[in-house]
Design a protein around this motif. Structure first.
Motif, mmCIF file in Angstrom:
data_model
loop_
_atom_site.group_PDB
_atom_site.id
_atom_site.type_symbol
_atom_site.label_atom_id
_atom_site.label_comp_id
_atom_site.label_asym_id
_atom_site.label_seq_id
_atom_site.Cartn_x
_atom_site.Cartn_y
_atom_site.Cartn_z
ATOM 1 N N ILE A 1 1.700 3.394 7.061
ATOM 2 C CA ILE A 1 0.864 2.298 7.552
ATOM 3 C C ILE A 1 1.372 1.858 8.922
ATOM 4 O O ILE A 1 2.549 1.506 9.069
ATOM 5 N N THR B 1 0.709 -1.038 11.444
ATOM 6 C CA THR B 1 0.005 -2.314 11.340
ATOM 7 C C THR B 1 0.497 -3.320 12.361
ATOM 8 O O THR B 1 1.524 -3.123 13.018
ATOM 9 N N LYS C 1 -3.555 -6.884 11.157
ATOM 10 C CA LYS C 1 -2.916 -8.105 10.662
ATOM 11 C C LYS C 1 -3.335 -9.285 11.551
ATOM 12 O O LYS C 1 -3.417 -9.152 12.777
ATOM 13 N N PHE D 1 2.157 -9.613 2.887
ATOM 14 C CA PHE D 1 1.798 -8.207 2.761
ATOM 15 C C PHE D 1 0.489 -8.056 1.996
ATOM 16 O O PHE D 1 0.162 -8.866 1.143
ATOM 17 N N ASP E 1 -0.353 -2.261 2.606
ATOM 18 C CA ASP E 1 1.091 -2.084 2.747
ATOM 19 C C ASP E 1 1.695 -1.420 1.515
ATOM 20 O O ASP E 1 2.596 -0.585 1.621
ATOM 21 N N ILE F 1 5.941 1.731 6.380
ATOM 22 C CA ILE F 1 5.228 0.716 7.165
ATOM 23 C C ILE F 1 5.949 0.533 8.498
ATOM 24 O O ILE F 1 7.164 0.303 8.517
ATOM 25 N N PHE G 1 5.523 -1.922 11.774
ATOM 26 C CA PHE G 1 4.828 -3.128 12.222
ATOM 27 C C PHE G 1 5.041 -3.286 13.725
ATOM 28 O O PHE G 1 6.172 -3.299 14.205
ATOM 29 N N TYR H 1 10.278 -4.484 1.324
ATOM 30 C CA TYR H 1 10.229 -3.171 1.928
ATOM 31 C C TYR H 1 11.525 -2.796 2.629
ATOM 32 O O TYR H 1 11.610 -1.769 3.264
#
Length: 302
Positions: A84, A86, A208, A217, A221, A227, A229, A295
């Motif tokens: 992911i 994001t 997001k 989350f 996610d 993930i 970010f 995470y």
């Protein structure tokens, strides 16, 4: 009465199946106890092959095209992972994913970009901005770009099975449905199974509305193997300029440092990626994120 041919399961080794077939020919039926015993032996052999040392050596890692990011990931993304990408708007998610695809095509890998909100000419312009000769790779058959795509899950699956790419980018998942419904949708589960079965390494962009300092989350996610970010943050008390940062919040089978790292956009995409000196401002923003985030665990297999 003759039992079903495989009353326990159908995943025994070929040698075990031969033993069962011989037993059936001689006695007219399979023996449930014998099959369970053979199953146990098969599992034991599997465990002996998958010890921690062999598992670590067997992980093939795929370069993201960003040297500093690869270094933080023990060499790259584990092959076959769905990651992911994001963050809020304008933080470089599409650029990172394009750079990831260009790293693939320059190595002779087939790659696909499914964009659900941008037209093909606009996407090509973004590639060309960083000097990437995207037209050449499209003409040579190494890159397929679907802009402003209205494709269904079934059509995407058919494209993947026909084209057989090594890398895929979806931009973005939010177009399909709300995250609460997406993860359990039959269409996505079928597509995701195809991607996993083919060992394709995929980047899935999501959106997001909050920054990296907010511990919030969504279902996107949770479905990813990793993930990353992306955001913009004030890094110290004196300079109020916002700096692009990225954080690896999750990556299975990989030891990670979830602390945000700063980067910049250069002529060839994301060029610089380094650890930042954590100021009081940044400490207050991220708090104990590395310890409290679900995470941040980094043991293999998480």
């Amino acid at each position: 009465m003759v039992r079903n041919k495989y009353p326990v399961h159908t995943t025994l080794s070929s040698d075990a199946i031969k033993v069962l077939d011989r037993y059936e020919k001689e006695l007219g039926a399979k023996n449930l106890v014998l099959e369970k015993a053979l199953l146990s032996l098969d599992k034991g052999r599997f465990r002996s092959k998958m010890d921690a040392g062999n598992l670590q050596c067997s992980i093939k890692r795929i370069s993201t095209g960003i040297v500093g990011l690869d270094d933080m990931l023990e060499g790259g993304i584990p092959e076959g992972f769905s990651v992911i990408i994001t963050g809020p708007p304008g933080t470089g998610k599409t650029t990172l994913c394009m750079q990831y695809l260009m790293e693939g095509v320059t190595k002779g890998e087939k790659c696909v970009l499914f964009s659900f909100e941008e037209r093909l000419p606009q996407l090509v312009q973004q590639f060309m901005r960083f000097g990437w000769d995207v037209a050449k790779y499209i003409d040579d058959g190494y890159l397929e770009v679907f802009g402003m795509s209205m494709l269904t899950f079934e059509e995407i699956t058919e494209i993947i099975e026909t084209y057989k790419p090594c890398r895929i980018v979806f931009d973005s998942l939010n177009v399909f449905s709300n995250p609460e419904n997406f993860r359990n949708s039959g269409g996505w589960r079928s597509l995701h199974r195809t991607i996993k079965n083919r060992g394709i390494t995929s980047f899935l962009i999501t959106e997001k509305k909050h920054g990296i300092d907010t511990k919030d989350f969504d279902e996107y996610d949770f479905l990813g193997d990793g993930i990353i970010f992306l955001d913009s943050m004030q890094l110290n008390d004196i300079d109020t300029t916002l700096t692009p940062v990225m954080a690896i919040q999750k990556m299975r089978a990989t030891k990670i440092d979830p602390t945000p790292q700063s980067f910049r956009f250069g002529e060839k995409g994301i060029e610089k990626y380094r650890s930042i000196q954590t100021s009081k401002v940044l400490q207050n923003k991220i708090g104990n994120q590395g310890n409290s985030s679900p995470y941040s665990r980094n043991e293999p297999g998480y």
